[in-house]
Design an enzyme around this catalytic site. Structure first.
Site, mmCIF file in Angstrom:
data_model
loop_
_atom_site.group_PDB
_atom_site.id
_atom_site.type_symbol
_atom_site.label_atom_id
_atom_site.label_comp_id
_atom_site.label_asym_id
_atom_site.label_seq_id
_atom_site.Cartn_x
_atom_site.Cartn_y
_atom_site.Cartn_z
ATOM 1 N N ALA A 151 3.800 0.658 -5.610
ATOM 2 C CA ALA A 151 2.374 0.766 -5.950
ATOM 3 C C ALA A 151 1.562 -0.285 -5.191
ATOM 4 O O ALA A 151 2.079 -1.337 -4.813
ATOM 5 C CB ALA A 151 2.186 0.607 -7.459
ATOM 6 N N PRO A 152 0.260 -0.034 -4.990
ATOM 7 C CA PRO A 152 -0.594 -0.941 -4.215
ATOM 8 C C PRO A 152 -1.275 -1.976 -5.087
ATOM 9 O O PRO A 152 -1.147 -1.984 -6.312
ATOM 10 C CB PRO A 152 -1.621 0.021 -3.616
ATOM 11 C CG PRO A 152 -1.803 1.042 -4.711
ATOM 12 C CD PRO A 152 -0.451 1.207 -5.363
ATOM 13 N N TRP A 153 -2.071 -2.840 -4.433
ATOM 14 C CA TRP A 153 -2.723 -3.947 -5.134
ATOM 15 C C TRP A 153 -4.126 -3.634 -5.613
ATOM 16 O O TRP A 153 -4.724 -4.412 -6.345
ATOM 17 C CB TRP A 153 -2.774 -5.195 -4.242
ATOM 18 C CG TRP A 153 -3.253 -4.985 -2.826
ATOM 19 C CD1 TRP A 153 -2.471 -4.953 -1.703
ATOM 20 C CD2 TRP A 153 -4.598 -4.778 -2.371
ATOM 21 N NE1 TRP A 153 -3.252 -4.737 -0.581
ATOM 22 C CE2 TRP A 153 -4.551 -4.635 -0.969
ATOM 23 C CE3 TRP A 153 -5.831 -4.718 -3.014
ATOM 24 C CZ2 TRP A 153 -5.700 -4.417 -0.191
ATOM 25 C CZ3 TRP A 153 -6.976 -4.491 -2.258
ATOM 26 C CH2 TRP A 153 -6.897 -4.348 -0.858
ATOM 27 N N LYS B 21 7.994 -1.084 -7.943
ATOM 28 C CA LYS B 21 7.692 -2.305 -7.200
ATOM 29 C C LYS B 21 6.188 -2.386 -7.011
ATOM 30 O O LYS B 21 5.600 -1.667 -6.198
ATOM 31 C CB LYS B 21 8.371 -2.337 -5.830
ATOM 32 C CG LYS B 21 8.321 -3.756 -5.213
ATOM 33 C CD LYS B 21 8.411 -3.764 -3.715
ATOM 34 C CE LYS B 21 7.081 -3.600 -3.034
ATOM 35 N NZ LYS B 21 6.117 -4.718 -3.243
ATOM 36 N N PRO B 22 5.523 -3.277 -7.782
ATOM 37 C CA PRO B 22 4.095 -3.482 -7.553
ATOM 38 C C PRO B 22 3.883 -4.342 -6.317
ATOM 39 O O PRO B 22 4.827 -4.950 -5.784
ATOM 40 C CB PRO B 22 3.647 -4.213 -8.817
ATOM 41 C CG PRO B 22 4.866 -4.980 -9.249
ATOM 42 C CD PRO B 22 6.051 -4.124 -8.870
ATOM 43 N N ALA B 23 2.650 -4.414 -5.863
ATOM 44 C CA ALA B 23 2.333 -5.336 -4.768
ATOM 45 C C ALA B 23 2.580 -6.766 -5.235
ATOM 46 O O ALA B 23 2.263 -7.125 -6.369
ATOM 47 C CB ALA B 23 0.879 -5.167 -4.352
ATOM 48 N N GLU B 24 3.148 -7.584 -4.363
ATOM 49 C CA GLU B 24 3.471 -8.955 -4.762
ATOM 50 C C GLU B 24 2.224 -9.780 -5.066
ATOM 51 O O GLU B 24 2.282 -10.768 -5.790
ATOM 52 C CB GLU B 24 4.327 -9.659 -3.708
ATOM 53 C CG GLU B 24 3.728 -9.754 -2.322
ATOM 54 C CD GLU B 24 4.102 -8.599 -1.410
ATOM 55 O OE1 GLU B 24 4.266 -8.838 -0.199
ATOM 56 O OE2 GLU B 24 4.217 -7.459 -1.895
ATOM 57 N N SER C 173 -1.073 2.363 2.425
ATOM 58 C CA SER C 173 -1.675 2.757 3.695
ATOM 59 C C SER C 173 -0.838 3.818 4.394
ATOM 60 O O SER C 173 0.375 3.944 4.169
ATOM 61 C CB SER C 173 -1.815 1.538 4.611
ATOM 62 O OG SER C 173 -0.538 1.120 5.073
ATOM 63 N N ALA D 117 -0.042 3.844 7.513
ATOM 64 C CA ALA D 117 0.921 3.200 8.412
ATOM 65 C C ALA D 117 2.201 2.832 7.666
ATOM 66 O O ALA D 117 3.317 3.100 8.146
ATOM 67 C CB ALA D 117 0.301 1.958 9.036
ATOM 68 N N GLU E 169 0.967 9.055 -1.422
ATOM 69 C CA GLU E 169 -0.491 9.040 -1.572
ATOM 70 C C GLU E 169 -0.989 7.913 -0.685
ATOM 71 O O GLU E 169 -0.786 6.738 -0.983
ATOM 72 C CB GLU E 169 -0.885 8.819 -3.037
ATOM 73 C CG GLU E 169 -2.346 9.193 -3.332
ATOM 74 C CD GLU E 169 -3.305 8.033 -3.205
ATOM 75 O OE1 GLU E 169 -3.814 7.824 -2.076
ATOM 76 O OE2 GLU E 169 -3.540 7.340 -4.200
ATOM 77 N N CYS F 69 -9.187 4.094 -2.193
ATOM 78 C CA CYS F 69 -8.913 5.055 -1.127
ATOM 79 C C CYS F 69 -9.808 6.284 -1.198
ATOM 80 O O CYS F 69 -9.876 7.049 -0.237
ATOM 81 C CB CYS F 69 -7.438 5.453 -1.129
ATOM 82 S SG CYS F 69 -6.838 5.978 -2.734
ATOM 83 N N GLU G 109 -9.809 3.082 8.031
ATOM 84 C CA GLU G 109 -10.013 2.658 6.648
ATOM 85 C C GLU G 109 -10.305 1.158 6.605
ATOM 86 O O GLU G 109 -9.450 0.341 6.934
ATOM 87 C CB GLU G 109 -8.773 2.986 5.817
ATOM 88 C CG GLU G 109 -8.983 2.861 4.340
ATOM 89 C CD GLU G 109 -7.823 3.405 3.525
ATOM 90 O OE1 GLU G 109 -8.070 3.909 2.424
ATOM 91 O OE2 GLU G 109 -6.667 3.322 3.997
#
Length: 507
Positions: free
Chosen positions: A161-163, A187-190, A241, A243, A262, A296, A395
């Site tokens: 998952a993102p931050w 795993k969340p963003a650190e 992202s 990338a 996503e 996003c 973006e």
């Protein structure tokens, strides 16, 4: 900055570590630490041991061990557990809002009125949806057989998952998976693990068995790649992202996993010449600045038909100039900082490069005074950029809106589709035929009409093209998290079947 009772004491809350495995906090084993920092002040909220491969392996093992019982539970049992889960989240809503504001810099109004209630609602939705996991009805599609379709859980799901929306993204990953009977390692963003850890703890408090929801807080290059490539992980779900999504797909396909992506977006905001100008201006400012533009689906490219163009630019500039930046814990604050100073500098770099070929109408700078210590960036409006330019095509993920004119409806829709992305869009007009055409022809997973941003748990979220594939939220997400099995039963009790003669002949 905030009052004492608004603080969130992450160091005390996560003294046991920032990994949540088999229902317990534990420290990571990578040998490296990471700091969670309040981006409004630079204050260190928590320094924790990052997850390593050993932690990922332990979390996957816990999820594997929990899967047979959880996957074998009845839909009603899973539904009851998720209803209790929603209740725990609702009771602790204020704590979740404070934690999300502290680690992300989100205004407390946003976390209190959007992030947290949206997550509670999503949990309640999947509590109900868990009872409706069904295949198509049985039937005799062959004269001698009855066929039916079963939906079965896949197994262990590894989610990344993102931050930008740590709590909501944890929910979007975990809820459909566990409602369908899977177990999860998230795993969340650190940068922002706090509310993901709290979400997993709340699941345990609600009586969801240990090992069903696990969290590993680590860096993408080691913990993330270990999770995505783990042979015991049956599915990977990634939000981030485009990338990085390509890298995730490369790793996941080595073990032929189910994959849900996503990815990024560059949402067009198409304003036709018969639109309600005031509504479009307000929608553009709200849609481009939500979460400091770190969304996003945020409105990033406004295409305005020529007769309204100048008035739209003027109206947006005036409204952006009135937006109040400040302490995230002050209810009067409209816009908080970006998630980090590095992200602020990245956004500033886009704007500075755009100055060489476009006009910065308002914003385009960090604020002066006390706020300069934080990762703040002023709401920014840009005009005169070529369609092919970086600021239009890439973006930015910050409080930046680019406005371009168009003449014909054909041109407006063509420009809306002229990026690699296809996550979200909006069309603004009083003419239902114009908006109807836009919803058909704009290539995006969501097209709003005369609004931009609202989401509901019952409707799917996901993109086209470089924005990825698969759906979050809604019952459609079960297509990602279930296996479809055809069961075909003989109805004749005949030993020698006519079709056997195609293989062997017995006279």
């Amino acid at each position: 900055m905030g009052a004492t009772d608004q603080r969130f004491d992450a160091a005390e809350r996560f003294a046991g570590g920032a990994q949540y495995i088999a229902g317990r906090l534990r420290p990571g084993t990578s040998g490296r630490t990471h700091a969670v920092v309040n981006p409004a002040t630079g204050e260190e909220l928590l320094r924790y041991q990052l997850a390593g491969a050993e932690d990922v392996d332990a979390a996957v093992a816990a999820a594997e061990a929990a899967f047979p019982a959880w996957g074998g539970a009845t839909p009603g049992e899973r539904s009851d557990a998720l209803h209790r889960f929603a209740g725990v989240l609702a009771r602790r809503a204020a704590e979740f809002a404070r934690a999300e504001s502290a680690q992300c810099g989100k205004p407390i109004r946003l976390t209190t009125e959007f992030d947290v209630p949206g997550t509670v609602d999503n949990t309640a939705f999947f509590a109900g949806a868990a009872r409706h996991l069904e295949g198509r009805s049985a039937g005799e599609y062959s004269a001698d057989h009855t066929s039916c379709v079963r939906r079965e859980p896949i197994g262990v799901v590894g989610s990344v998952a993102p931050w930008n929306y740590p709590l909501q993204m944890a929910a979007w990953k975990v809820l459909p998976a566990v409602a369908a009977g899977n177990t999860v390692v998230l795993k969340p963003a650190e940068l922002t693990p706090l509310t993901s850890l709290m979400f997993a703890q709340a699941a345990t408090e609600a009586g969801i068995p240990d090992g069903v929801v696990n969290v590993v807080s680590g860096a993408g290059a080691d913990a993330g790649e270990r999770l995505v490539g783990h042979p015991a992980v049956a599915m990977t779900s990634f939000t981030g992202s485009t990338a990085v999504g390509r890298r995730v797909a490369e790793i996941a396909t080595r073990t032929v996993k189910r994959l849900h992506l996503e990815l990024g977006g560059k949402a067009p905001f198409v304003v036709f010449d018969d639109a309600n100008l005031e509504a479009a201006v307000h929608g553009a400012v709200a849609g481009s600045l939500i979460n400091s533009g770190q969304d996003c689906t945020a409105a990033t490219r406004a295409y305005v038909q020529r007769p309204l163009y100048e008035a739209f630019v003027s109206g947006v500039a005036d409204l952006m100039a009135s937006v109040r930046l400040g302490d995230p814990f002050d209810p009067a604050t409209d816009l908080g900082p970006l998630v980090s100073h590095a992200q602020r500098d990245r956004v500033a770099g886009f704007v500075e490069r755009a100055r060489t070929y476009a006009t910065v109408v308002t914003g385009g700078a960090t604020p002066a005074g006390e706020l300069a210590k934080g990762a703040y960036y002023l709401p920014t409006l840009i005009t005169g950029a070529p369609q092919s330019s970086e600021i239009v095509q890439d973006e930015v993920f910050g409080p930046v809106l680019v406005v371009l004119p168009f003449d014909s409806d054909d041109e407006g829709i063509a420009l809306a589709n002229d990026t690699p992305y296809g996550l979200a869009a909006s069309a603004w007009s009083r003419d239902v035929y114009r908006t109807g055409r836009a919803t058909r022809e704009i290539k995006a997973g969501c097209v709003w009409v005369n609004d931009h941003i609202p989401i509901v748990s019952e409707m799917p979220h996901g993109g086209y093209r470089a924005s990825g594939y698969g759906k979050d939220m809604s019952a459609y997400s079960f297509d990602e998290y279930t296996q479809i099995k055809h069961v075909m039963s003989d109805n004749t009790a005949v030993a020698r079947k006519p079709w056997h003669r195609t293989v062997f002949s017995l006279d």
